[in-house]
Design a protein around this motif. Structure first.
Motif, short mmCIF file in Angstrom:
data_model
loop_
_atom_site.label_atom_id
_atom_site.label_comp_id
_atom_site.label_asym_id
_atom_site.label_seq_id
_atom_site.Cartn_x
_atom_site.Cartn_y
_atom_site.Cartn_z
N GLU A 43 -2.43 3.08 12.25
CA GLU A 43 -3.62 2.44 11.68
C GLU A 43 -3.33 1.83 10.32
OE1 GLU A 43 -7.68 1.19 11.42
OE2 GLU A 43 -6.27 1.58 13.04
N MET A 44 -2.55 2.52 9.50
CA MET A 44 -2.17 1.96 8.20
C MET A 44 -1.41 0.65 8.39
SD MET A 44 -0.83 5.28 6.14
CE MET A 44 -1.54 6.86 6.51
N SER A 45 -0.50 0.64 9.34
CA SER A 45 0.28 -0.56 9.61
C SER A 45 -0.60 -1.68 10.14
CB SER A 45 1.39 -0.25 10.61
OG SER A 45 2.29 0.69 10.08
N ARG A 46 -1.56 -1.32 10.98
CA ARG A 46 -2.45 -2.32 11.58
C ARG A 46 -3.26 -3.08 10.54
NH1 ARG A 46 -7.50 -3.32 13.03
NH2 ARG A 46 -8.33 -1.40 12.13
N VAL A 47 -3.72 -2.40 9.51
CA VAL A 47 -4.60 -3.04 8.53
C VAL A 47 -3.85 -3.74 7.40
CG1 VAL A 47 -6.51 -1.49 9.07
CG2 VAL A 47 -4.98 -0.93 7.19
N LEU A 48 -2.53 -3.64 7.38
CA LEU A 48 -1.77 -4.36 6.35
C LEU A 48 -1.90 -5.87 6.54
CD1 LEU A 48 1.63 -2.47 6.10
CD2 LEU A 48 -0.12 -2.65 4.34
N ARG A 49 -1.91 -6.58 5.45
CA ARG A 49 -1.87 -8.04 5.53
C ARG A 49 -0.51 -8.46 6.06
NH1 ARG A 49 -4.70 -10.34 0.03
NH2 ARG A 49 -6.69 -9.34 0.38
N ASP A 69 0.86 -1.18 0.00
CA ASP A 69 0.00 0.00 0.00
C ASP A 69 0.89 1.23 0.00
OD1 ASP A 69 -2.52 -1.22 0.03
OD2 ASP A 69 -2.42 -1.52 2.20
N CYS A 71 0.97 5.64 0.57
CA CYS A 71 0.35 6.85 1.07
C CYS A 71 1.24 8.00 0.60
CB CYS A 71 0.28 6.80 2.60
SG CYS A 71 -0.35 8.31 3.33
#
Length: 56
Positions: free
Chosen positions: A23-29, A5, A7
């Motif tokens: 939050e970006m890191s949290r939702v990464l696969r 991803d 940004c």
């Protein structure tokens, strides 16, 4: 499957940028990568740019 991803040019407009990156890191696969690009230097390691040391 690994996902990347990105940004770009947005963190300067987010007041709580640390929370946004978390939050970006949290939702990464698992195994995914997050690529950040912004036009302001980072003041924190390991992301600090060489230009950040010139700030007064």
């Amino acid at each position: 499957m690994h996902i990347t991803d990105k940004c770009t040019l947005v963190l300067c407009a987010i007041p709580e940028h640390r929370r946004a990156v978390a939050e970006m890191s949290r939702v990464l696969r698992p195994g995914g990568r997050l690529l950040l690009l912004d036009h302001v230097p980072s003041a924190s390691s390991p992301y600090a740019s060489s230009s950040s040391s010139s700030r007064a």
